[in-house]
Write an enzyme that holds these catalytic residues in place. Sequence first.
Site, short mmCIF file in Angstrom:
data_model
loop_
_atom_site.label_atom_id
_atom_site.label_comp_id
_atom_site.label_asym_id
_atom_site.label_seq_id
_atom_site.Cartn_x
_atom_site.Cartn_y
_atom_site.Cartn_z
N HIS A 281 0.84 -1.21 0.00
CA HIS A 281 0.00 0.00 0.00
C HIS A 281 0.87 1.25 0.00
O HIS A 281 0.36 2.36 0.04
CB HIS A 281 -0.88 0.05 1.25
CG HIS A 281 -2.06 -0.89 1.23
ND1 HIS A 281 -2.79 -1.15 0.11
CD2 HIS A 281 -2.66 -1.58 2.23
CE1 HIS A 281 -3.77 -1.98 0.41
NE2 HIS A 281 -3.72 -2.26 1.70
N ARG B 60 -17.55 -6.86 0.60
CA ARG B 60 -18.75 -6.19 1.09
C ARG B 60 -19.79 -6.17 -0.03
O ARG B 60 -20.70 -6.98 -0.07
CB ARG B 60 -18.40 -4.78 1.58
CG ARG B 60 -19.48 -4.10 2.40
CD ARG B 60 -19.06 -2.69 2.79
NE ARG B 60 -18.86 -1.83 1.63
CZ ARG B 60 -19.78 -1.04 1.10
NH1 ARG B 60 -20.98 -0.97 1.64
NH2 ARG B 60 -19.51 -0.30 0.04
N LYS B 61 -19.65 -5.24 -0.99
CA LYS B 61 -20.61 -5.19 -2.10
C LYS B 61 -19.94 -5.40 -3.45
O LYS B 61 -20.54 -5.95 -4.36
CB LYS B 61 -21.30 -3.83 -2.12
CG LYS B 61 -22.41 -3.68 -1.11
CD LYS B 61 -23.27 -2.48 -1.47
CE LYS B 61 -24.49 -2.38 -0.59
NZ LYS B 61 -25.20 -1.11 -0.84
#
Length: 322
Positions: free
Chosen positions: A132, A288-289
């Site tokens: 990251h 999640r989605k």
Amino acid sequence: AQGEQQQLSEECQELLNTLPKERGWRTQHLYLFQGFWCQPKEIQAIMSVQRNFIAQDSDVVLATIPKSGTTWLKAIAFTIMNRKNIPVQNDNHPLLTSNPHELVPFLEYKLYADNCIPDFSTIPCPRLLATHMPFSALPQSVKESGCRVVYLARNPFDTFVSIWHFMEKLRPESFGCLSFEEAFDMYCSGVVGFGPYWDHLLGYWNESLQRTQKVLFLKYEEMKEDTNSQLKKLAEFLGLPFSIEEEKGGVVDEISRLCSFQTLKDMEVNKNGKGAIFADSENKDLFRKGVVGDWINHMTPSMVDRLRNIMDKKLSGSNLSF
Ligand code: A3P
């Protein structure tokens, strides 16, 4: 802050005392380290990566800011790079039993975490790694060797909504609530892990324009829109283009399907497994989605305007937009 410094080296503790700090999202504080916001343990690990990691020409490093689709990119890159040895439809494909984060380790969370120096002899070449870290913080050898870097960017609205939900799951109760509005203010001030978000984007974007053979810039939204064409672009960049036989044989479709949100989410290891990134996190929270545009269900029009204005200003002149 005492607690979060306890397991750190003396050198790191001393450094922290000199850095600007703000309230954290899931730790007490985030510190401004080398121009980006970071948690204490990450700072210690990144210092170790910078000192000790030597990139090889054949390395591939996947880079993202958290919640831009890292898990997806790891699954895809792993599958593309290993498809000769591990055919996609193999009943023993590692993605059927392992979370993508277990297959592609983060430099700063796995390999160099907790003051470890990793044993790279156990990692097959070409090495597939992830980070990251902003481009500016990557070790010199990553920037100067033939090592390839793949960056995945996601629009700031969905990235914010995603990180807020994720942090809700991870933040210890004792740190109290971090409301959506408070978190949004922090995000707009740049205070988010590895942020400011726009600096992270621009660091990799500019590099991808200058070193097209070594840094590839992908967008989550384009991967969603037409996964197959982005898979082909990635495979070519990695020097492993799909052959005509593979394309005709449906290999690209198979990789898209294997790595899709629904397929991964439904795997046992991703429904009930734990600890793929952090010891205390559940793998299911990484899924999640998995859609584009969920921000519309969470952000007020004035929030959208505010963030859009910031992004327009920060990205102006860059030719990059979301
Ligand atoms: P949402 O919270 O919007 O659903 P990261 O992997 O960098 O932590 O990013 C997590 C985000 O990517 C989450 O977004 C998650 O649902 C989504 N995601 C995870 N796996 C995915 C996949 N295979 N395809 C598309 N999106 C995925």
